[in-house]
Write an enzyme that holds these catalytic residues in place. Structure first.
Site, short mmCIF file in Angstrom:
data_model
loop_
_atom_site.label_atom_id
_atom_site.label_comp_id
_atom_site.label_asym_id
_atom_site.label_seq_id
_atom_site.Cartn_x
_atom_site.Cartn_y
_atom_site.Cartn_z
N ARG A 59 5.65 11.68 1.05
CA ARG A 59 4.61 12.50 1.68
C ARG A 59 5.24 13.39 2.72
O ARG A 59 5.99 12.91 3.57
CB ARG A 59 3.65 11.57 2.43
CG ARG A 59 2.37 11.34 1.80
CD ARG A 59 1.36 10.58 2.56
NE ARG A 59 1.61 10.07 3.89
CZ ARG A 59 0.65 9.69 4.71
NH1 ARG A 59 -0.60 9.79 4.33
NH2 ARG A 59 0.93 9.19 5.89
N THR A 92 2.08 18.13 6.29
CA THR A 92 0.94 18.52 5.45
C THR A 92 0.28 17.32 4.75
O THR A 92 -0.84 17.45 4.24
CB THR A 92 1.39 19.48 4.33
OG1 THR A 92 2.28 18.75 3.46
CG2 THR A 92 2.13 20.70 4.89
N ASP A 114 4.16 2.00 8.43
CA ASP A 114 4.80 2.63 7.26
C ASP A 114 5.34 1.53 6.36
O ASP A 114 6.29 0.82 6.71
CB ASP A 114 5.93 3.55 7.74
CG ASP A 114 6.55 4.31 6.57
OD1 ASP A 114 6.97 3.67 5.58
OD2 ASP A 114 6.59 5.55 6.63
N ASP A 129 9.13 1.59 5.41
CA ASP A 129 10.00 1.21 6.53
C ASP A 129 9.94 -0.29 6.79
O ASP A 129 10.94 -0.92 7.10
CB ASP A 129 9.58 1.95 7.82
CG ASP A 129 10.02 3.41 7.78
OD1 ASP A 129 10.93 3.74 6.99
OD2 ASP A 129 9.45 4.21 8.55
C1 PRP Z 1 3.65 5.98 1.54
C2 PRP Z 1 3.00 4.94 0.64
C3 PRP Z 1 2.34 5.80 -0.40
C4 PRP Z 1 1.90 7.01 0.40
C5 PRP Z 1 0.44 6.91 0.65
O1 PRP Z 1 4.82 6.46 1.01
O2 PRP Z 1 3.92 4.03 0.12
O3 PRP Z 1 3.19 6.18 -1.47
O4 PRP Z 1 2.62 6.98 1.63
O5 PRP Z 1 -0.03 8.05 1.27
P1 PRP Z 1 -1.07 9.04 0.58
O6 PRP Z 1 -2.13 8.21 -0.05
O7 PRP Z 1 -1.57 9.85 1.74
O8 PRP Z 1 -0.33 9.88 -0.42
P2 PRP Z 1 5.75 7.51 1.80
O9 PRP Z 1 5.37 8.90 1.46
O10 PRP Z 1 5.78 7.17 3.26
O11 PRP Z 1 7.16 7.31 1.12
P3 PRP Z 1 8.16 6.05 1.16
O12 PRP Z 1 7.50 4.95 0.36
O13 PRP Z 1 9.37 6.57 0.49
O14 PRP Z 1 8.37 5.66 2.60
N1 URA Z 2 1.78 5.36 4.12
C1 URA Z 2 2.10 4.22 4.77
O1 URA Z 2 3.15 3.61 4.50
N2 URA Z 2 1.24 3.78 5.71
C2 URA Z 2 0.11 4.41 6.02
O2 URA Z 2 -0.64 3.93 6.90
C3 URA Z 2 -0.20 5.60 5.35
C4 URA Z 2 0.65 6.06 4.39
#
Ligand code: PRP
Ligand code: URA
Length: 212
Positions: A107, A111, A203, A206
């Site tokens: 994400r 944005t 997150d 993380d």
């Molecule tokens: C997080 C989570 C989802 C997304 C959800 O991933 O694991 O994939 O955000 O958010 P949304 O519903 O608003 O799209 P992130 O983009 O942080 O990536 P990562 O798993 O690589 O940390």
């Molecule tokens: N992605 C995450 O990992 N946590 C949130 O709360 C939202 C998006």
């Protein structure tokens, strides 16, 4: 288990207890990964309740008998990277023959738009039940885009499984893909200005991989 149209919330006390530990900022990555696998197994068990069975004849040490086995539904578990990876073993522990696809997506922090960077699905995805896994459904952008990609490659029967969902994400995903059942362990209050789920668990990527 509570069903509201195509949203299924797992309100089982064991799941709720484990989610509470996951939410706690003091929980280590090690504990977090183990709990995520346990919760996924419990959710997977319930979400497979509608798998079709067929009767076969077998021979026990005593006699011949008719008994039920799964009717050959082939499964694909498809994590949205990175955090979805934390749910893969929970599904594989129950369905070891499932194939694993991967969809890479992050994400944009400003944005909140999803940016796909990788997609590799098992062959004949159209003949499989695809279970898309990601612990968090926030705006819904990542899940919607991942399911778009699966459908473009022929996917037809798709379920989405997450731990924590924001009402905003559920609404968006239901609208974009009304044919996809959404399984979650808890529906939280809302998103904050940065697109994080409140109260959420932070997150997820993380916390699983210890990157913060
Ligand atoms: C997080 C989570 C989802 C997304 C959800 O991933 O694991 O994939 O955000 O958010 P949304 O519903 O608003 O799209 P992130 O983009 O942080 O990536 P990562 O798993 O690589 O940390
Ligand atoms: N992605 C995450 O990992 N946590 C949130 O709360 C939202 C998006």
């Amino acid at each position: 288990m509570i069903r509201m149209s195509n949203v299924i919330v797992f309100d089982h006390p064991l799941i709720q207890h484990k989610i509470s530990i996951l939410r706690d900022v003091q929980t280590s990555s090690n504990q977090f990964r183990a709990l995520l696998t346990e919760i996924t197994m419990l959710m997977c068990y319930e979400s497979m309740r509608d798998l079709p069975l067929e009767e076969v004849e077998i021979t026990t040490p005593i006699c011949k008998t008719k008994t039920n086995v799964l009717a050959g539904t082939k499964l694909a578990v498809i994590p949205i990277l990175r955090a979805g990876l934390g749910m893969v073993n929970g599904v594989l522990n129950l369905v070891p023959s499932a194939r694993v696809g991967h969809i890479g997506m992050y994400r944009d922090e400003e944005t909140l738009e999803p940016h796909p960077y990788y997609c590799k699905l098992p062959a004949n995805i159209g003949k499989r039940l695809a279970i898309v896994v990601d612990p968090m459904l926030a705006t819904g952008g990542s899940a919607i885009d991942a399911i778009n990609q699966i459908k473009e490659l022929g996917g037809q029967k798709i379920k989405f499984m997450c731990l924590i969902a924001a009402p905003e994400g559920i609404q968006a995903l239901e609208k974009a893909h009304p044919d996809v059942d959404i399984y979650c362990a808890h529906v939280d209050e809302r998103l904050n200005e940065q697109g994080y789920i409140i109260p959420g668990l932070g997150d997820a990527g993380d916390r699983i991989f210890g990157t913060k």
